[in-house]
Design a protein around this motif. Structure first.
Motif, PDB file in Angstrom:
ATOM      1  N   TYR A   1      -3.501  -2.726   2.656  1.00  0.00           N
ATOM      2  CA  TYR A   1      -3.316  -1.277   2.532  1.00  0.00           C
ATOM      3  C   TYR A   1      -2.428  -0.728   3.638  1.00  0.00           C
ATOM      4  O   TYR A   1      -1.486   0.020   3.386  1.00  0.00           O
ATOM      5  CB  TYR A   1      -4.673  -0.565   2.570  1.00  0.00           C
ATOM      6  CG  TYR A   1      -4.548   0.944   2.669  1.00  0.00           C
ATOM      7  CD1 TYR A   1      -4.309   1.710   1.530  1.00  0.00           C
ATOM      8  CD2 TYR A   1      -4.633   1.581   3.900  1.00  0.00           C
ATOM      9  CE1 TYR A   1      -4.160   3.089   1.617  1.00  0.00           C
ATOM     10  CE2 TYR A   1      -4.484   2.956   3.995  1.00  0.00           C
ATOM     11  CZ  TYR A   1      -4.264   3.703   2.849  1.00  0.00           C
ATOM     12  OH  TYR A   1      -4.104   5.060   2.945  1.00  0.00           O
TER      13      TYR A   1
ATOM     14  N   ALA B   1       1.300   0.983   3.220  1.00  0.00           N
ATOM     15  CA  ALA B   1       1.531   2.347   3.695  1.00  0.00           C
ATOM     16  C   ALA B   1       2.682   2.391   4.689  1.00  0.00           C
ATOM     17  O   ALA B   1       3.505   3.316   4.669  1.00  0.00           O
ATOM     18  CB  ALA B   1       0.258   2.898   4.329  1.00  0.00           C
TER      19      ALA B   1
ATOM     20  N   THR C   1       5.956   2.058   2.747  1.00  0.00           N
ATOM     21  CA  THR C   1       6.222   3.296   2.016  1.00  0.00           C
ATOM     22  C   THR C   1       6.748   4.368   2.954  1.00  0.00           C
ATOM     23  O   THR C   1       7.711   5.086   2.628  1.00  0.00           O
ATOM     24  CB  THR C   1       4.951   3.799   1.319  1.00  0.00           C
ATOM     25  OG1 THR C   1       4.453   2.773   0.446  1.00  0.00           O
ATOM     26  CG2 THR C   1       5.222   5.053   0.510  1.00  0.00           C
TER      27      THR C   1
ATOM     28  N   MET D   1       5.137   6.320  -7.424  1.00  0.00           N
ATOM     29  CA  MET D   1       3.682   6.406  -7.346  1.00  0.00           C
ATOM     30  C   MET D   1       3.201   6.078  -5.935  1.00  0.00           C
ATOM     31  O   MET D   1       2.297   6.742  -5.409  1.00  0.00           O
ATOM     32  CB  MET D   1       3.036   5.455  -8.350  1.00  0.00           C
ATOM     33  CG  MET D   1       1.511   5.528  -8.362  1.00  0.00           C
ATOM     34  SD  MET D   1       0.759   4.311  -9.475  1.00  0.00           S
ATOM     35  CE  MET D   1       1.162   2.783  -8.614  1.00  0.00           C
ATOM     36  N   HIS D   2       3.794   5.050  -5.310  1.00  0.00           N
ATOM     37  CA  HIS D   2       3.424   4.715  -3.936  1.00  0.00           C
ATOM     38  C   HIS D   2       3.722   5.888  -3.002  1.00  0.00           C
ATOM     39  O   HIS D   2       2.923   6.205  -2.108  1.00  0.00           O
ATOM     40  CB  HIS D   2       4.208   3.485  -3.463  1.00  0.00           C
ATOM     41  CG  HIS D   2       3.826   2.218  -4.156  1.00  0.00           C
ATOM     42  ND1 HIS D   2       4.757   1.356  -4.694  1.00  0.00           N
ATOM     43  CD2 HIS D   2       2.619   1.665  -4.411  1.00  0.00           C
ATOM     44  CE1 HIS D   2       4.139   0.333  -5.235  1.00  0.00           C
ATOM     45  NE2 HIS D   2       2.842   0.492  -5.082  1.00  0.00           N
TER      46      HIS D   2
ATOM     47  N   GLN E   1       3.962   9.150  -3.757  1.00  0.00           N
ATOM     48  CA  GLN E   1       3.025  10.245  -4.003  1.00  0.00           C
ATOM     49  C   GLN E   1       1.663   9.957  -3.388  1.00  0.00           C
ATOM     50  O   GLN E   1       1.043  10.835  -2.774  1.00  0.00           O
ATOM     51  CB  GLN E   1       2.899  10.485  -5.512  1.00  0.00           C
ATOM     52  CG  GLN E   1       4.153  11.036  -6.163  1.00  0.00           C
ATOM     53  CD  GLN E   1       4.062  11.060  -7.680  1.00  0.00           C
ATOM     54  OE1 GLN E   1       3.007  10.812  -8.253  1.00  0.00           O
ATOM     55  NE2 GLN E   1       5.178  11.358  -8.333  1.00  0.00           N
ATOM     56  N   ASP E   2       1.193   8.731  -3.564  1.00  0.00           N
ATOM     57  CA  ASP E   2      -0.096   8.355  -2.977  1.00  0.00           C
ATOM     58  C   ASP E   2      -0.048   8.453  -1.450  1.00  0.00           C
ATOM     59  O   ASP E   2      -1.031   8.873  -0.815  1.00  0.00           O
ATOM     60  CB  ASP E   2      -0.473   6.927  -3.393  1.00  0.00           C
ATOM     61  CG  ASP E   2      -0.867   6.827  -4.850  1.00  0.00           C
ATOM     62  OD1 ASP E   2      -1.095   7.881  -5.472  1.00  0.00           O
ATOM     63  OD2 ASP E   2      -0.925   5.697  -5.371  1.00  0.00           O
ATOM     64  N   TRP E   3       1.086   8.059  -0.861  1.00  0.00           N
ATOM     65  CA  TRP E   3       1.206   8.123   0.594  1.00  0.00           C
ATOM     66  C   TRP E   3       1.131   9.566   1.079  1.00  0.00           C
ATOM     67  O   TRP E   3       0.446   9.854   2.073  1.00  0.00           O
ATOM     68  CB  TRP E   3       2.524   7.493   1.040  1.00  0.00           C
ATOM     69  CG  TRP E   3       2.644   7.407   2.538  1.00  0.00           C
ATOM     70  CD1 TRP E   3       2.249   6.375   3.336  1.00  0.00           C
ATOM     71  CD2 TRP E   3       3.171   8.408   3.422  1.00  0.00           C
ATOM     72  NE1 TRP E   3       2.501   6.666   4.653  1.00  0.00           N
ATOM     73  CE2 TRP E   3       3.070   7.905   4.732  1.00  0.00           C
ATOM     74  CE3 TRP E   3       3.720   9.669   3.226  1.00  0.00           C
ATOM     75  CZ2 TRP E   3       3.494   8.620   5.853  1.00  0.00           C
ATOM     76  CZ3 TRP E   3       4.145  10.392   4.337  1.00  0.00           C
ATOM     77  CH2 TRP E   3       4.034   9.876   5.629  1.00  0.00           C
TER      78      TRP E   3
ATOM     79  N   VAL F   1      -0.364  12.111  -0.301  1.00  0.00           N
ATOM     80  CA  VAL F   1      -1.744  12.593  -0.429  1.00  0.00           C
ATOM     81  C   VAL F   1      -2.607  12.044   0.695  1.00  0.00           C
ATOM     82  O   VAL F   1      -3.349  12.786   1.361  1.00  0.00           O
ATOM     83  CB  VAL F   1      -2.330  12.205  -1.797  1.00  0.00           C
ATOM     84  CG1 VAL F   1      -3.826  12.517  -1.851  1.00  0.00           C
ATOM     85  CG2 VAL F   1      -1.608  12.932  -2.919  1.00  0.00           C
ATOM     86  N   SER F   2      -2.525  10.741   0.919  1.00  0.00           N
ATOM     87  CA  SER F   2      -3.335  10.105   1.949  1.00  0.00           C
ATOM     88  C   SER F   2      -2.955  10.608   3.340  1.00  0.00           C
ATOM     89  O   SER F   2      -3.833  10.932   4.157  1.00  0.00           O
ATOM     90  CB  SER F   2      -3.158   8.584   1.879  1.00  0.00           C
ATOM     91  OG  SER F   2      -3.845   7.938   2.922  1.00  0.00           O
TER      92      SER F   2
END
Length: 281
Positions: A147, A151, A154, A226-227, A229-231, A233-234
Motif C-alpha cells: 500500500y 501510494a 501515485t 482510479m489510483h 482519485q483514491d490517493w 481521498v486518502s
C-alpha cells in the motif's frame, strides 16, 4: 507532507507520532535506509556522469562506512562495489535515456505543501516515465502491491503532472537492486522431489544457485485515474486527521505503547525516566 509521513500515518498513528512529531527512530531502522541512501546517490552520480562506474562507487563510499562492530554484516562497501559492477554489466548498453535525476517537486494541496522526490525522468521506447530506484533485501513484483509503495508512486505521478509542461506520465519504472548481498555468493532455494524409494514420499532438497540475475529486477507500474482519485481521498483524510491531532494534542498515549517504545533510542538508552517525559519531548 510527503509519502513517508502519510504512509506512516496510514500504517500506525503511534509510529507517525514517534517518528515525525517527537523524532524518535528505532535503531533497527538505521542500517538498511542508510545503505539504500548511499545506493541512490551512487546511481545518481552513475547516470549524471555518462554511466561512470568509478565515480558511482566513490560516491557510495563517501556516504557509507563499514561498521567495524559487525564484521559479518553484508552491508559493506565491497558488496556494494560488486552490485554496482553487476548493475553496469547488466544495464550499461540498455536503450534507456535518463533525462534528469533527483528532482524535488512541491505541490499545493488544500493549503499545505506536499513534497515528492523523484529519482529520475527517463525515456523508455519513446515513453516518458519516472524511474524509482529501490534498494531492498527482498525482490519481486509483489513490492508494487504494498500500500505505501503504491501510494508513493501515485504521489510521484501527481507531482510530475503538476509541472508547468504538464507531462502525460502514467508509468513508473521500478529499478530494484538487492542490497546487502554479494552477487557472486551462492544462494539457495528449496525444491520438493519424490524419493526413489517405494514409499514415494516428497522430500525437500536445498539447491544452490550462483546466477546473479536475481539481484536485479525491473518492472513498470501503471498509475491509473482510479489510483489518483483514491490517493486524493486518502491523503485529504490523513492530512486533516494529522492537523486535528496536532491542534488538539490527541496523539496516542505513550503509556500504552511501551513495548513499541523499547525499540527507540530514547527509551533504550534510558534517557527518559517516564512516559510523561517521553510525551514532552
Amino acid at each position: 507532507f510527503d509519502s513517508t509521513r502519510l504512509g506512516d500515518a496510514a500504517d500506525c498513528w503511534r509510529k507517525a507520532y514517534y517518528r515525525h512529531e517527537i523524532h524518535i527512530i528505532p535503531d533497527r531502522w538505521a542500517t538498511e535506509p542508510a545503505y539504500g541512501i548511499a545506493g541512490h546517490a551512487a546511481l545518481k552520480v552513475y547516470y549524471d556522469n555518462n554511466r561512470n562506474l568509478e565515480l558511482a562507487y566513490a560516491e557510495f563510499c563517501r556516504l557509507w562506512q563499514d561498521r567495524p562492530d559487525d564484521p559479518k554484516s553484508k552491508y559493506t562497501q565491497a558488496n556494494a562495489k560488486k552490485i554496482l559492477a553487476e548493475y553496469d554489466k547488466r544495464y550499461a548498453k540498455e536503450p534507456l535515456k535518463v533525462l534528469q535525476t533527483e528532482r524535488l517537486l512541491r505541490v499545493d494541496l488544500w493549503g499545505y505543501v506536499f513534497v515528492a522526490r523523484l529519482d529520475s525522468f527517463i525515456d523508455q521506447n519513446n515513453v516518458l516515465k519516472i524511474m524509482e530506484h529501490k534498494f531492498t533485501s527482498r525482490i519481486g513484483s509483489d513490492i508494487s502491491q504494498d500500500y505505501e509503495m503504491r501510494a508513493q508512486l501515485t504521489a510521484q505521478v501527481i507531482a510530475a503532472r503538476a509541472l508547468p509542461t504538464k507531462p502525460d506520465i502514467q508509468y513508473v519504472l521500478m529499478n530494484i537492486a538487492r542490497q546487502g548481498y554479494d552477487p557472486a555468493e551462492p544462494r539457495y532455494h528449496y525444491e520438493y522431489r519424490q524419493n526413489d524409494e517405494e514409499d514415494g514420499k516428497m522430500t525437500r532438497h536445498r539447491v544452490e544457485q550462483k546466477d546473479s540475475s536475481d539481484c536485479f529486477f525491473r518492472f513498470s507500474v501503471q498509475i491509473t485515474d482510479m489510483h489518483i482519485q483514491d490517493w486524493y481521498v486518502s491523503a485529504s483524510m490523513l492530512i486533516h486527521d494529522w492537523q486535528e491531532r496536532r491542534s488538539s494534542e490527541m496523539w496516542p498515549a505513550p503509556v500504552s505503547t511501551m513495548a513499541h517504545a523499547r525499540n527507540t533510542r530514547a527509551v533504550h538508552t534510558g534517557r527518559y525516566a517516564s512516559t510523561q517525559g517521553l510525551r514532552k519531548i
